[in-house]
Design a protein around this motif. Structure first.
Motif, short mmCIF file in Angstrom:
data_model
loop_
_atom_site.label_atom_id
_atom_site.label_comp_id
_atom_site.label_asym_id
_atom_site.label_seq_id
_atom_site.Cartn_x
_atom_site.Cartn_y
_atom_site.Cartn_z
N ILE A 291 30.71 80.85 21.33
CA ILE A 291 29.97 80.29 20.19
C ILE A 291 30.84 79.32 19.41
CG2 ILE A 291 28.79 80.86 18.03
CD1 ILE A 291 28.27 83.65 19.25
N LEU A 292 32.06 79.74 19.11
CA LEU A 292 32.95 78.91 18.30
C LEU A 292 33.45 77.69 19.06
CD1 LEU A 292 34.88 81.79 16.51
CD2 LEU A 292 33.40 80.13 15.42
N GLN A 293 33.70 77.85 20.36
CA GLN A 293 34.16 76.70 21.15
C GLN A 293 33.12 75.59 21.12
OE1 GLN A 293 37.04 76.15 22.39
NE2 GLN A 293 38.00 77.99 23.20
N ASN A 294 31.86 75.98 21.14
CA ASN A 294 30.79 74.99 21.11
C ASN A 294 30.52 74.46 19.71
OD1 ASN A 294 29.36 74.65 23.88
ND2 ASN A 294 29.68 76.86 23.74
N ALA A 295 30.58 75.35 18.71
CA ALA A 295 30.21 74.95 17.36
C ALA A 295 31.30 74.15 16.65
CB ALA A 295 29.87 76.19 16.53
N VAL A 296 32.56 74.48 16.93
CA VAL A 296 33.68 73.80 16.27
C VAL A 296 34.70 73.40 17.32
CG1 VAL A 296 35.17 73.84 14.24
CG2 VAL A 296 33.33 75.48 14.40
N PRO A 297 34.43 72.37 18.11
CA PRO A 297 35.36 72.00 19.17
C PRO A 297 36.72 71.52 18.66
CG PRO A 297 33.65 70.33 18.90
CD PRO A 297 33.24 71.50 18.07
N GLU A 298 36.79 71.14 17.38
CA GLU A 298 38.08 70.68 16.83
C GLU A 298 39.05 71.82 16.58
OE1 GLU A 298 34.69 68.04 15.30
OE2 GLU A 298 35.11 70.19 15.45
N ALA A 299 38.55 73.06 16.55
CA ALA A 299 39.40 74.20 16.20
C ALA A 299 40.03 74.84 17.43
CB ALA A 299 38.59 75.24 15.44
N VAL A 300 41.14 75.52 17.21
CA VAL A 300 41.79 76.34 18.23
C VAL A 300 41.30 77.78 18.05
CG1 VAL A 300 44.00 77.20 19.10
CG2 VAL A 300 43.82 74.84 18.23
N ILE A 301 40.95 78.45 19.15
CA ILE A 301 40.46 79.83 19.07
C ILE A 301 41.56 80.79 19.49
CG2 ILE A 301 38.61 81.41 19.71
CD1 ILE A 301 37.66 78.83 18.38
N ASP A 302 41.85 81.74 18.64
CA ASP A 302 42.82 82.80 18.92
C ASP A 302 42.02 84.10 19.05
OD1 ASP A 302 45.31 84.13 19.17
OD2 ASP A 302 45.26 84.63 17.02
N ILE A 303 41.95 84.65 20.24
CA ILE A 303 41.05 85.75 20.54
C ILE A 303 41.68 87.10 20.22
CG2 ILE A 303 39.72 86.90 22.36
CD1 ILE A 303 38.65 84.18 21.54
N ASP A 304 40.93 87.91 19.49
CA ASP A 304 41.34 89.28 19.22
C ASP A 304 41.16 90.11 20.50
OD1 ASP A 304 41.72 91.03 16.45
OD2 ASP A 304 40.84 92.21 18.08
N ARG A 305 41.93 91.18 20.64
CA ARG A 305 41.80 92.01 21.84
C ARG A 305 40.48 92.78 21.87
NH1 ARG A 305 46.50 96.07 19.69
NH2 ARG A 305 45.29 97.07 18.02
#
Length: 507
Positions: A291-305
């Motif tokens: 969801i976030l990769q598509n909605a905010v492509p400018e951001a870096v995603i750090d995934i929780d376990r």
């Protein structure tokens, strides 16, 4: 704009007369002329006026207004309430001035019994019973008069303050005994009570009349409260250099969004980016990744376990600011991870939404918060944080102010006039914003803006003041184009660039 207490207002009047070669009676005439200018710009001489004057200086203002309206050709009936046969010197002087004219037949001095006039829908009542010096609820005959005015269909103009409304603290006031004005013509500056939500039904439209009180006193006197003005912000603004790169613009961390609440993370991140930060990393549960990769492509995603909740901390050494809380959820594993994240934070922090709700369930943790933390509660969140229901807006503001001092924190108490409570006990109100911003996600946007400004290098005080003002201004610009009813949080983000351009004086 400084907001003085009632005691400071008296000192300002006295200082003006002592240092500027004028008299208190001259100041009263100056005030009355400013009031009459406003009244005559709205109502024609065919409008019937009834003036109610009290025994103090507010009553003196009202008597001067009555005389000037008479001189301008208006039909005015004046009632002076002198129940205890004791008028202030200036009130007595204006009584003499009024009676020296040809209007004695339209003047009634009430010393015992009062036969109230008929107040029709065409009538305008000038309320000059009591002003900013009132320090206790109205009672007896004055309370009955206020109820009579409020029950009539007449339009009401209050001088300085609606009678019965105290300048600061109305926590234990008797609300039925306060005049409900349609227009309040306040002198020189707004009063604290005018900025608090539960006093709005009594004020109507508020206009500030400049009566030229001492600029020297205003400039040199410290006030516990003030309202941000655009000129306050311009010196704070950081300009981009010609050769900067994204690393110079700051890196923000946003810890947000349990599964099903990715929208809060999206709004905070987009707002953070629009505030000018160079880079944003979102720490969020695994199921929010796509969801976030598509909605905010400018951001870096750090995934929780964890798939659905925030459960593990992330290092903050590489970040200039961190926000935590939007859409986070309140699971106990999330609560434990949150306090751990805050304990190990090495950058300025903003706590909002579920971050605040978690703290309200673990209030002992508040002593472990980083120094100079920024917290952005709305009224209900603040009540939960303090563990008690507030007795109105002044009580709630006082609690937020005490908390800011106790925790050495910056607390943004959100509302129509959002209030920044500083660690030194001062409070600064934000003037921008509108009712259309009362919509889901608006607070997440504010969190993102403040976090982005912190990451850009603004100090907490500057980031909060700029963030509040920009947030409200973007909402105002959006409401101008889209209307208040249809305003949504993402509209505020869309208009943030225009708001930044507006205060930066850019084309």
């Amino acid at each position: 704009m400084k907001i003085f207490t009632s005691a400071q207002i008296r000192e300002l009047d006295q200082y003006t007369t002592e240092h500027e070669r004028t008299t208190s009676l001259d100041l009263m005439e100056r005030s009355a002329r400013a009031i009459v200018n406003e009244i005559t710009a709205i109502w024609s001489p065919q409008t019937p006026f009834v003036v109610f004057a009290g025994p103090g200086n507010n009553g003196g203002d009202a008597l001067a207004v009555a005389r000037l309206l008479h001189e301008a050709g208006y039909q005015v009936t004046t009632y002076l309430f002198n129940i205890h046969n004791k008028l202030s010197d200036d009130c007595a002087a204006n009584r003499r001035r009024l009676l020296e004219g040809k209007w004695a037949k339209q003047f009634v001095e009430v010393t015992l019994n009062f036969d109230p006039p008929q107040l029709s829908a065409e009538t305008v009542v000038v309320d000059g019973l009591f002003g900013s010096g009132l320090n206790k609820p109205l009672s007896g005959g004055f309370a009955s008069l206020v109820k009579y005015i409020n029950q009539s269909p007449a339009r009401v103009v209050s001088i300085d303050m609606p009678s019965g409304l105290m300048t600061e603290d109305n926590t234990y006031n008797i609300r039925a005994n306060i005049v409900r004005a349609h227009l309040t013509l306040t002198l020189q500056q707004k009063k604290l009570a005018m900025l608090l939500a539960d006093n709005q039904p009594y004020l109507g439209q508020v206009r500030i009349l400049d009566i030229r009180l001492s600029e020297e006193f205003i400039r040199k006197t410290d006030a516990p409260y003030r309202i941000t003005e655009p000129e306050d912000l311009l010196p704070m603004l950081r300009r981009r250099g010609e050769f900067v790169h994204k690393g110079d613009m700051g890196h923000a961390l946003i810890v947000a969004g349990s599964y099903g609440m990715a929208g809060a993370a999206i709004l905070a991140t987009r707002a953070c980016l629009r505030a000018g930060v160079g880079k944003v990393t979102i720490h969020t549960p695994r199921k929010n990744n796509d969801i976030l990769q598509n909605a905010v492509p400018e951001a870096v995603i750090d995934i929780d376990r964890d798939d659905q909740s925030f459960t593990e901390t992330t290092a903050t050494e590489d970040f200039e600011a961190m926000a935590i809380g939007p859409g986070l959820g309140r699971a106990e594993s999330t609560a434990i991870a949150m306090i751990a994240q805050l304990r190990r934070a090495t950058c300025p922090c903003v706590i909002d939404a579920d971050g605040l709700n978690i703290l309200s369930n673990h209030r002992a943790w508040m002593q472990q918060l980083p120094k100079e933390v920024v917290m952005t509660p709305h009224d209900a969140e603040l009540d939960r944080l303090t563990g008690s229901t507030s007795n109105g807006s002044y009580d709630r503001l006082s609690k937020a102010r005490d908390m800011a001092e106790r925790l050495n924190a910056y607390i943004v108490l959100k509302g129509r006039y959002s209030a920044l409570c500083l660690p030194d006990g001062h409070v600064i109100f934000n003037p921008t914003g509108n009712p259309g911003m009362a919509t889901a996600g608006s607070g997440d946007v504010l969190t993102g803006i403040i976090t982005g400004l912190l990451a850009r290098g603004y100090q907490q005080r500057e980031a909060c003041l700029l963030g509040m003002y920009l947030h409200g201004l973007a909402g105002d610009l959006a409401a101008h184009d889209l209307g208040q009813e249809s305003l949504i949080a993402s509209d505020i983000i869309s208009y943030l660039p225009k708001a930044i351009m507006r205060i930066s004086n850019e084309k």
